[in-house]
Design a protein around this motif. Structure first.
Motif, PDB file in Angstrom:
ATOM      1  N   ASN A 182       0.811  -1.227   0.000  1.00  0.00           N
ATOM      2  CA  ASN A 182       0.000   0.000   0.000  1.00  0.00           C
ATOM      3  C   ASN A 182       0.842   1.274   0.000  1.00  0.00           C
ATOM      4  O   ASN A 182       0.348   2.339  -0.337  1.00  0.00           O
ATOM      5  CB  ASN A 182      -0.923   0.036   1.229  1.00  0.00           C
ATOM      6  N   PHE A 183       2.112   1.164   0.383  1.00  0.00           N
ATOM      7  CA  PHE A 183       2.964   2.358   0.326  1.00  0.00           C
ATOM      8  C   PHE A 183       3.219   2.768  -1.129  1.00  0.00           C
ATOM      9  O   PHE A 183       3.636   3.886  -1.391  1.00  0.00           O
ATOM     10  CB  PHE A 183       4.295   2.118   1.042  1.00  0.00           C
ATOM     11  N   GLY A 184       3.038   1.815  -2.047  1.00  0.00           N
ATOM     12  CA  GLY A 184       3.135   2.152  -3.467  1.00  0.00           C
ATOM     13  C   GLY A 184       4.546   2.348  -3.975  1.00  0.00           C
ATOM     14  O   GLY A 184       4.745   3.017  -4.995  1.00  0.00           O
ATOM     15  N   THR A 185       5.560   1.790  -3.296  1.00  0.00           N
ATOM     16  CA  THR A 185       6.927   1.923  -3.827  1.00  0.00           C
ATOM     17  C   THR A 185       7.037   1.097  -5.111  1.00  0.00           C
ATOM     18  O   THR A 185       6.279   0.155  -5.324  1.00  0.00           O
ATOM     19  CB  THR A 185       7.991   1.452  -2.813  1.00  0.00           C
ATOM     20  N   GLU A 186       8.037   1.446  -5.914  1.00  0.00           N
ATOM     21  CA  GLU A 186       8.179   0.784  -7.219  1.00  0.00           C
ATOM     22  C   GLU A 186       8.871  -0.576  -7.095  1.00  0.00           C
ATOM     23  O   GLU A 186       8.896  -1.342  -8.044  1.00  0.00           O
ATOM     24  CB  GLU A 186       9.006   1.678  -8.147  1.00  0.00           C
ATOM     25  N   HIS A 187       9.461  -0.834  -5.932  1.00  0.00           N
ATOM     26  CA  HIS A 187      10.323  -2.023  -5.789  1.00  0.00           C
ATOM     27  C   HIS A 187      10.222  -2.557  -4.367  1.00  0.00           C
ATOM     28  O   HIS A 187      10.134  -1.777  -3.395  1.00  0.00           O
ATOM     29  CB  HIS A 187      11.771  -1.603  -6.087  1.00  0.00           C
ATOM     30  N   LEU A 188      10.243  -3.877  -4.240  1.00  0.00           N
ATOM     31  CA  LEU A 188      10.178  -4.504  -2.919  1.00  0.00           C
ATOM     32  C   LEU A 188      11.051  -5.767  -2.952  1.00  0.00           C
ATOM     33  O   LEU A 188      10.948  -6.566  -3.885  1.00  0.00           O
ATOM     34  CB  LEU A 188       8.712  -4.885  -2.657  1.00  0.00           C
ATOM     35  N   SER A 189      11.914  -5.929  -1.939  1.00  0.00           N
ATOM     36  CA  SER A 189      12.691  -7.176  -1.829  1.00  0.00           C
ATOM     37  C   SER A 189      12.083  -7.984  -0.701  1.00  0.00           C
ATOM     38  O   SER A 189      11.919  -7.469   0.413  1.00  0.00           O
ATOM     39  CB  SER A 189      14.151  -6.878  -1.498  1.00  0.00           C
ATOM     40  N   VAL A 190      11.724  -9.223  -0.990  1.00  0.00           N
ATOM     41  CA  VAL A 190      11.016 -10.045  -0.006  1.00  0.00           C
ATOM     42  C   VAL A 190      11.813 -11.340   0.180  1.00  0.00           C
ATOM     43  O   VAL A 190      11.800 -12.215  -0.687  1.00  0.00           O
ATOM     44  CB  VAL A 190       9.580 -10.356  -0.498  1.00  0.00           C
ATOM     45  N   TYR A 191      12.525 -11.416   1.298  1.00  0.00           N
ATOM     46  CA  TYR A 191      13.432 -12.548   1.510  1.00  0.00           C
ATOM     47  C   TYR A 191      12.827 -13.573   2.447  1.00  0.00           C
ATOM     48  O   TYR A 191      12.275 -13.226   3.498  1.00  0.00           O
ATOM     49  CB  TYR A 191      14.753 -12.058   2.134  1.00  0.00           C
ATOM     50  N   GLN A 192      12.976 -14.835   2.065  1.00  0.00           N
ATOM     51  CA  GLN A 192      12.576 -15.912   2.983  1.00  0.00           C
ATOM     52  C   GLN A 192      13.662 -16.037   4.051  1.00  0.00           C
ATOM     53  O   GLN A 192      14.860 -16.062   3.723  1.00  0.00           O
ATOM     54  CB  GLN A 192      12.436 -17.209   2.185  1.00  0.00           C
ATOM     55  N   LEU A 193      13.257 -16.084   5.315  1.00  0.00           N
ATOM     56  CA  LEU A 193      14.248 -16.182   6.399  1.00  0.00           C
ATOM     57  C   LEU A 193      15.132 -17.410   6.195  1.00  0.00           C
ATOM     58  O   LEU A 193      14.641 -18.527   6.034  1.00  0.00           O
ATOM     59  CB  LEU A 193      13.537 -16.287   7.759  1.00  0.00           C
ATOM     60  N   GLY A 233       0.847  -5.394  -9.017  1.00  0.00           N
ATOM     61  CA  GLY A 233       1.600  -4.770 -10.120  1.00  0.00           C
ATOM     62  C   GLY A 233       3.102  -4.802  -9.925  1.00  0.00           C
ATOM     63  O   GLY A 233       3.826  -4.100 -10.627  1.00  0.00           O
ATOM     64  N   LEU A 234       3.583  -5.631  -8.964  1.00  0.00           N
ATOM     65  CA  LEU A 234       5.027  -5.779  -8.762  1.00  0.00           C
ATOM     66  C   LEU A 234       5.416  -7.253  -8.891  1.00  0.00           C
ATOM     67  O   LEU A 234       5.728  -7.921  -7.895  1.00  0.00           O
ATOM     68  CB  LEU A 234       5.453  -5.271  -7.368  1.00  0.00           C
ATOM     69  N   PRO A 235       5.386  -7.774 -10.120  1.00  0.00           N
ATOM     70  CA  PRO A 235       5.767  -9.182 -10.285  1.00  0.00           C
ATOM     71  C   PRO A 235       7.237  -9.403  -9.927  1.00  0.00           C
ATOM     72  O   PRO A 235       8.029  -8.460  -9.926  1.00  0.00           O
ATOM     73  CB  PRO A 235       5.510  -9.449 -11.768  1.00  0.00           C
ATOM     74  N   ALA A 236       7.569 -10.667  -9.643  1.00  0.00           N
ATOM     75  CA  ALA A 236       8.976 -10.981  -9.327  1.00  0.00           C
ATOM     76  C   ALA A 236       9.790 -10.866 -10.609  1.00  0.00           C
ATOM     77  O   ALA A 236       9.397 -11.390 -11.640  1.00  0.00           O
ATOM     78  CB  ALA A 236       9.070 -12.390  -8.775  1.00  0.00           C
ATOM     79  N   TYR A 237      10.919 -10.150 -10.533  1.00  0.00           N
ATOM     80  CA  TYR A 237      11.848 -10.215 -11.667  1.00  0.00           C
ATOM     81  C   TYR A 237      13.058 -11.051 -11.292  1.00  0.00           C
ATOM     82  O   TYR A 237      13.878 -11.390 -12.135  1.00  0.00           O
ATOM     83  CB  TYR A 237      12.252  -8.819 -12.169  1.00  0.00           C
ATOM     84  N   GLU A 238      13.131 -11.411  -9.989  1.00  0.00           N
ATOM     85  CA  GLU A 238      14.189 -12.284  -9.491  1.00  0.00           C
ATOM     86  C   GLU A 238      13.586 -13.052  -8.318  1.00  0.00           C
ATOM     87  O   GLU A 238      12.507 -12.697  -7.835  1.00  0.00           O
ATOM     88  CB  GLU A 238      15.378 -11.414  -9.065  1.00  0.00           C
ATOM     89  N   VAL A 239      14.274 -14.081  -7.832  1.00  0.00           N
ATOM     90  CA  VAL A 239      13.753 -14.943  -6.770  1.00  0.00           C
ATOM     91  C   VAL A 239      13.080 -14.133  -5.654  1.00  0.00           C
ATOM     92  O   VAL A 239      11.953 -14.430  -5.257  1.00  0.00           O
ATOM     93  CB  VAL A 239      14.902 -15.790  -6.160  1.00  0.00           C
ATOM     94  N   ALA A 247      11.195  -0.875 -13.240  1.00  0.00           N
ATOM     95  CA  ALA A 247      11.741  -0.339 -11.986  1.00  0.00           C
ATOM     96  C   ALA A 247      12.688  -1.317 -11.280  1.00  0.00           C
ATOM     97  O   ALA A 247      13.042  -1.114 -10.115  1.00  0.00           O
ATOM     98  CB  ALA A 247      10.595   0.052 -11.055  1.00  0.00           C
ATOM     99  N   ALA A 248      13.111  -2.356 -11.990  1.00  0.00           N
ATOM    100  CA  ALA A 248      14.069  -3.298 -11.392  1.00  0.00           C
ATOM    101  C   ALA A 248      15.358  -2.542 -11.050  1.00  0.00           C
ATOM    102  O   ALA A 248      15.671  -1.514 -11.665  1.00  0.00           O
ATOM    103  CB  ALA A 248      14.370  -4.409 -12.392  1.00  0.00           C
ATOM    104  N   SER A 249      16.099  -3.058 -10.069  1.00  0.00           N
ATOM    105  CA  SER A 249      17.356  -2.412  -9.698  1.00  0.00           C
ATOM    106  C   SER A 249      18.403  -2.661 -10.795  1.00  0.00           C
ATOM    107  O   SER A 249      18.737  -3.808 -11.092  1.00  0.00           O
ATOM    108  CB  SER A 249      17.842  -2.987  -8.363  1.00  0.00           C
ATOM    109  N   HIS A 250      18.906  -1.579 -11.393  1.00  0.00           N
ATOM    110  CA  HIS A 250      19.904  -1.730 -12.465  1.00  0.00           C
ATOM    111  C   HIS A 250      21.142  -2.431 -11.915  1.00  0.00           C
ATOM    112  O   HIS A 250      21.754  -3.240 -12.586  1.00  0.00           O
ATOM    113  CB  HIS A 250      20.349  -0.374 -13.012  1.00  0.00           C
TER     114      HIS A 250
END
Ligand SMILES: C[S@@+](CC[C@H](N)C(=O)[O-])C[C@H]1O[C@@H](n2cnc3c(N)ncnc32)[C@H](O)[C@@H]1O
Ligand code: SF4
Length: 388
Positions: A182-193, A233-239, A247-250
């Motif tokens: 909901n914060f609407g950032t363009e990018h999110l990293s979601v790591y499994q512990l 609207g933020l599909p995974a582009y990496e694991v 908006a992927a990290s260059h």
């Protein structure tokens, strides 16, 4: 294009988190200007390796550790050093990893003034109980304030979350992740512990004091993460990385596309292509030894050649992390070999790989078992008689 990126490792943290095995160290005091000067000296050693065929820098990344312990002045001094050694592309991505504590938020504007245009905030969770269990020095409100401030100061913002935490339910994770989106950032990293060896969490896990989700539950949480992020609207582009289109990290794409990057600061590694050679650089890991080496010799780096077969293996490993996958034609042209067709077919049948227009990609389920997938693919590669 895979580009060229510059990575700077800042090894200090205010406290050591019990799950973390990054090269991070707590020090009561250190001479920041001296450290920043040594970072620039080690960068100069990398530039020298590249000689007069230096590419433009498409990205600079301050990682850690906690680079948001740096002052804006130190960040600026390092960026000036980068600019003296390489041309920085006009659209270069300049990222700094920040912890969300209020002390560090106070420096956000200084980083922006120094040239940082992207911040990656280590939020980890938006739940106070979970943050405490993770040993974090910030609470949920502080983290939310950091995201809001980040959005108002920097053109580009990402933040990190950790899931599959002890006692986490599907329902609680879904609510937390949706709140984060909901914060609407363009990018999110979601790591499994991950329970890393030699961490406090590893000890607790051995003692049976961490109620971790079993493999099936963790896989379910992973699938849930993919669905929720994709729907937002933020599909995974990496694991573990999700972004809006474009908006992927260059910088991280440079790693995963197996491009070239300089890596300096304690424990950092780099990959460089110099004439026909693929070089691996590795910096001294221990902060004080790193500083001493750079002050004495100008660099702490150990430099070695990567064999053709090892480089091909790394390339495969990196590319398959990405949802765009691997361009088999370019891969064959670069290394003169390719994964065995029979293996590809079998893994396609098993629903772990897709092959479309010579592009080989892991499916979301395949990315979950990436290591075994790569072992299967890398075994007995088929060599091409004619390269092309
Ligand atoms: C290099 S750390 C630095 C970030 C920054 N110092 C912070 O903690 O906010 C980058 C990210 O790795 C993730 N991370 C670190 N250890 C992890 C672990 N054991 N399992 C999963 N994610 C981890 C966290 O999300 C963290 O924000
Ligand atoms: S997670 Fe971040 S703050 Fe915590 S010890 Fe690791 S690098 Fe430092």
């Amino acid at each position: 294009m895979s580009g060229f990126g510059v990575y700077i490792h800042w090894p200090f943290c205010a406290a050591k988190c019990p799950y973390c095995d990054f090269n991070s160290h707590v020090r009561a005091r250190y001479d920041e200007a001296r450290w920043a000067a040594c970072v620039v000296r080690e960068l100069a050693a990398v530039a020298e390796l590249q000689g007069d065929r230096r590419p433009d820098a498409g990205s600079v990344f301050f990682g850690g550790g906690t680079p948001s312990l740096m002052s804006g002045r130190a960040v600026g001094a390092v960026l000036d050093g980068v600019a003296r050694l390489w041309s920085i592309a006009p659209d270069a991505e300049i990222t700094l990893e920040a912890n969300p504590n209020s002390v560090e938020q106070a420096r956000f504007r200084d980083y922006r003034a120094a040239g940082v245009n992207r911040v990656s905030i280590g939020v980890q969770s938006l739940d106070d109980v979970a943050l405490k269990a993770l040993g974090r020095l910030h609470g949920a409100e502080e983290a939310k304030a950091a995201i809001r401030l980040g959005i108002s100061v920097f053109p580009r913002v990402s933040f990190d979350l950790i899931y599959a935490r002890p006692d986490q339910t599907h329902q609680a994770w879904a609510a937390e992740l949706k709140g984060a989106l909901n914060f609407g950032t363009e990018h999110l990293s979601v790591y499994q512990l991950t329970i890393e060896q030699a961490t406090a969490y590893a000890t607790l896990a051995r003692q049976g004091r961490l109620h971790l989700p079993d493999e099936d539950t963790a896989a379910g949480l992973y699938e849930l993460t993919q669905e929720i992020c994709e729907a937002a609207g933020l599909p995974a582009y990496e694991v573990s990385n999700h972004a809006r289109p474009g908006a992927a990290s260059h910088h991280n794409l440079t790693y995963w596309r197996y491009g070239d990057y300089a890596g300096v600061g304690p424990g950092a590694h780099g990959r460089l292509t110099v004439f026909e050679r693929r070089l691996a650089t590795q910096a001294e890991r221990l902060p004080e030894r790193w500083l001493a080496a750079v002050e004495e010799k100008g660099t702490s780096l150990t430099i070695g050649d990567i064999s053709r077969s090892d480089a091909a293996h790394e390339h495969l490993l990196m590319n398959l992390r990405l949802s765009e996958g691997l361009d088999l034609c370019a891969y064959r042209a670069r290394w003169g070999l390719s994964p065995p067709r029979a293996r590809i077919s079998a893994l396609k049948e098993a629903g772990l790989l897709t092959l479309k227009d010579d592009r080989l990609a892991a499916t979301p389920r395949g990315r979950l078992v990436l290591n075994s997938l790569i072992t299967e693919l890398a075994e007995k590669p088929e060599y091409q008689t004619a390269i092309g």
